[in-house]
Design a protein around this motif. Structure first.
Motif, PDB file in Angstrom:
ATOM      1  N   LEU A   1     -21.092  -6.491   0.390  1.00 35.30           N
ATOM      2  CA  LEU A   1     -21.163  -7.346   1.580  1.00 35.30           C
ATOM      3  C   LEU A   1     -20.301  -8.592   1.388  1.00 35.30           C
ATOM      4  N   GLY A   2     -20.459  -9.235   0.242  1.00 36.68           N
ATOM      5  CA  GLY A   2     -19.651 -10.419  -0.048  1.00 36.68           C
ATOM      6  C   GLY A   2     -18.168 -10.102  -0.103  1.00 36.68           C
ATOM      7  N   ALA A   3     -17.823  -8.970  -0.708  1.00 36.63           N
ATOM      8  CA  ALA A   3     -16.406  -8.587  -0.807  1.00 36.63           C
ATOM      9  C   ALA A   3     -15.802  -8.382   0.576  1.00 36.63           C
ATOM     10  N   SER A   4     -16.491  -7.657   1.423  1.00 36.55           N
ATOM     11  CA  SER A   4     -15.938  -7.394   2.764  1.00 36.55           C
ATOM     12  C   SER A   4     -15.779  -8.693   3.553  1.00 36.55           C
ATOM     13  N   MET A   5     -16.765  -9.572   3.494  1.00 39.12           N
ATOM     14  CA  MET A   5     -16.676 -10.832   4.230  1.00 39.12           C
ATOM     15  C   MET A   5     -15.586 -11.734   3.657  1.00 39.12           C
ATOM     16  N   ARG A   6     -15.449 -11.748   2.332  1.00 37.50           N
ATOM     17  CA  ARG A   6     -14.415 -12.558   1.686  1.00 37.50           C
ATOM     18  C   ARG A   6     -13.032 -12.135   2.164  1.00 37.50           C
ATOM     19  N   TYR A   7     -12.731 -10.859   2.063  1.00 36.40           N
ATOM     20  CA  TYR A   7     -11.377 -10.390   2.377  1.00 36.40           C
ATOM     21  C   TYR A   7     -11.075 -10.456   3.869  1.00 36.40           C
ATOM     22  N   LEU A   8     -12.056 -10.129   4.690  1.00 36.80           N
ATOM     23  CA  LEU A   8     -11.818 -10.170   6.136  1.00 36.80           C
ATOM     24  C   LEU A   8     -11.723 -11.602   6.652  1.00 36.80           C
TER      25      LEU A   8
ATOM     26  N   GLU B   1       2.176  -8.616   4.903  1.00 34.93           N
ATOM     27  CA  GLU B   1       1.757  -7.633   3.897  1.00 34.93           C
ATOM     28  C   GLU B   1       0.386  -7.983   3.322  1.00 34.93           C
ATOM     29  N   LEU B   2       0.155  -9.282   3.135  1.00 38.11           N
ATOM     30  CA  LEU B   2      -1.128  -9.716   2.575  1.00 38.11           C
ATOM     31  C   LEU B   2      -2.247  -9.636   3.607  1.00 38.11           C
ATOM     32  N   LYS B   3      -1.941  -9.962   4.850  1.00 34.31           N
ATOM     33  CA  LYS B   3      -2.949  -9.795   5.911  1.00 34.31           C
ATOM     34  C   LYS B   3      -3.381  -8.332   5.984  1.00 34.31           C
ATOM     35  N   GLY B   4      -2.398  -7.429   5.915  1.00 35.71           N
ATOM     36  CA  GLY B   4      -2.700  -5.999   5.958  1.00 35.71           C
ATOM     37  C   GLY B   4      -3.510  -5.555   4.755  1.00 35.71           C
ATOM     38  N   LEU B   5      -3.142  -6.048   3.567  1.00 34.48           N
ATOM     39  CA  LEU B   5      -3.859  -5.700   2.347  1.00 34.48           C
ATOM     40  C   LEU B   5      -5.323  -6.128   2.431  1.00 34.48           C
TER      41      LEU B   5
ATOM     42  N   GLU C   1     -14.287   2.992  -9.623  1.00 34.54           N
ATOM     43  CA  GLU C   1     -12.845   3.294  -9.634  1.00 34.54           C
ATOM     44  C   GLU C   1     -12.121   2.578  -8.493  1.00 34.54           C
ATOM     45  N   ARG C   2     -12.745   2.480  -7.350  1.00 39.98           N
ATOM     46  CA  ARG C   2     -12.121   1.775  -6.218  1.00 39.98           C
ATOM     47  C   ARG C   2     -11.969   0.288  -6.509  1.00 39.98           C
ATOM     48  N   GLU C   3     -12.911  -0.290  -7.270  1.00 41.50           N
ATOM     49  CA  GLU C   3     -12.776  -1.699  -7.663  1.00 41.50           C
ATOM     50  C   GLU C   3     -11.516  -1.891  -8.505  1.00 41.50           C
ATOM     51  N   ILE C   4     -11.243  -0.945  -9.376  1.00 41.24           N
ATOM     52  CA  ILE C   4     -10.046  -1.016 -10.221  1.00 41.24           C
ATOM     53  C   ILE C   4      -8.785  -0.919  -9.372  1.00 41.24           C
ATOM     54  N   VAL C   5      -8.791  -0.012  -8.404  1.00 39.05           N
ATOM     55  CA  VAL C   5      -7.629   0.129  -7.503  1.00 39.05           C
ATOM     56  C   VAL C   5      -7.428  -1.156  -6.698  1.00 39.05           C
ATOM     57  N   HIS C   6      -8.505  -1.734  -6.198  1.00 36.89           N
ATOM     58  CA  HIS C   6      -8.387  -2.988  -5.439  1.00 36.89           C
ATOM     59  C   HIS C   6      -7.823  -4.104  -6.321  1.00 36.89           C
ATOM     60  N   TYR C   7      -8.278  -4.159  -7.554  1.00 34.37           N
ATOM     61  CA  TYR C   7      -7.759  -5.149  -8.497  1.00 34.37           C
ATOM     62  C   TYR C   7      -6.241  -4.996  -8.648  1.00 34.37           C
ATOM     63  N   GLN C   8      -5.801  -3.776  -8.770  1.00 28.31           N
ATOM     64  CA  GLN C   8      -4.359  -3.522  -8.905  1.00 28.31           C
ATOM     65  C   GLN C   8      -3.602  -3.950  -7.653  1.00 28.31           C
ATOM     66  N   ARG C   9      -4.142  -3.645  -6.474  1.00 24.82           N
ATOM     67  CA  ARG C   9      -3.470  -4.031  -5.224  1.00 24.82           C
ATOM     68  C   ARG C   9      -3.420  -5.546  -5.074  1.00 24.82           C
ATOM     69  N   PHE C  10      -4.503  -6.235  -5.443  1.00 25.74           N
ATOM     70  CA  PHE C  10      -4.484  -7.698  -5.358  1.00 25.74           C
ATOM     71  C   PHE C  10      -3.490  -8.289  -6.357  1.00 25.74           C
ATOM     72  N   GLY C  11      -3.351  -7.659  -7.516  1.00 20.63           N
ATOM     73  CA  GLY C  11      -2.347  -8.106  -8.477  1.00 20.63           C
ATOM     74  C   GLY C  11      -0.941  -7.985  -7.892  1.00 20.63           C
ATOM     75  N   GLU C  12      -0.687  -6.881  -7.198  1.00 24.20           N
ATOM     76  CA  GLU C  12       0.609  -6.713  -6.528  1.00 24.20           C
ATOM     77  C   GLU C  12       0.796  -7.777  -5.454  1.00 24.20           C
ATOM     78  N   GLY C  13      -0.267  -8.073  -4.716  1.00 26.99           N
ATOM     79  CA  GLY C  13      -0.204  -9.105  -3.672  1.00 26.99           C
ATOM     80  C   GLY C  13       0.080 -10.480  -4.248  1.00 26.99           C
ATOM     81  N   LEU C  14      -0.519 -10.788  -5.389  1.00 27.40           N
ATOM     82  CA  LEU C  14      -0.280 -12.077  -6.035  1.00 27.40           C
ATOM     83  C   LEU C  14       1.170 -12.173  -6.510  1.00 27.40           C
ATOM     84  N   ARG C  15       1.694 -11.106  -7.106  1.00 27.08           N
ATOM     85  CA  ARG C  15       3.098 -11.116  -7.539  1.00 27.08           C
ATOM     86  C   ARG C  15       4.038 -11.327  -6.356  1.00 27.08           C
TER      87      ARG C  15
END
Length: 197
Positions: free
Chosen positions: A36-43, A53-57, A164-178
């Motif tokens: 719940l916190g994750a969805s509210m944070r990102y949205l 690109e970041l809005k979409g991510l 596993e999805r948490e790990i994928v999200h971590y990777q995508r956010f790392g790409e977004g930060l770069r």
């Protein structure tokens, strides 16, 4: 606009009710590092992101987190269905049961209800993306902790998928930060801030 597909992202089929296990898994529903916190944070963060690109991510991952919230709620429901009074007392869910019966309510395993105070939204892309990286790792650790305490293969199968999805999200956010850092370096954004040499 969101489109709701009336099926879970990953099937949840728990054969054996187990209110004691539900009592810990509920933290991923409404705990400080839950879905719940994750969805509210990102949205919420997506509105102030300066790059499409970041809005979409953030929209994509925030929407997926809503689906994960639905999956965790389904796990809790299936683990608590048809509880007897004795099972409620024995599992320690009696205090929860008094207020919510077997309803799925956003709370941490410790009993503290969900609060928006547990999410970080700053409006600065570097700050918010670092918050998101940390949030995904905290969620992964919570799933790791659940796996250490659960011996139910039906539950563990779903929890491993969510982990596993948490790990994928971590990777995508790392790409977004770069991407953000590259774009900000191009503009020499820190040159106008006297706090940066």
């Amino acid at each position: 606009m969101f489109v709701y597909e009336k099926k879970l992202q990953y099937p949840v089929r728990i054969k054996n009710p187990n209110p004691e296990l539900a009592k810990i898994i509920i933290s991923q529903y409404g705990g400080p590092d839950g879905e719940l916190g994750a969805s509210m944070r990102y949205l919420s963060q997506r509105f102030s992101m300066p790059y499409p690109e970041l809005k979409g991510l953030l929209t994509d991952i925030g929407t997926e987190e809503l689906g994960h919230l639905e999956m965790v709620g389904t796990i809790i429901y299936q683990l608590t269905r048809e509880m007897t009074d004795e099972e409620i007392r024995k599992s320690g869910l009696d205090v929860y049961f008094v207020d919510h019966t077997a309803g799925v309510y956003p709370t941490a395993a410790s009993g503290f209800p969900w609060s928006a105070a547990s999410i970080g939204v700053k409006g600065d892309p570097i700050c918010d993306l670092n918050e998101d990286l940390a949030a995904e790792q905290k969620a992964r650790v919570t799933y790791d902790n659940i796996l250490r305490l659960s011996d139910d293969p039906d539950v563990n199968d779903v929890i491993k998928f969510l982990r596993e999805r948490e790990i994928v999200h971590y990777q995508r956010f790392g790409e977004g930060l770069r991407l953000t850092l590259e774009k900000l370096d191009e503009k020499n954004v820190y040159a106008m801030n006297p706090a940066f040499p």
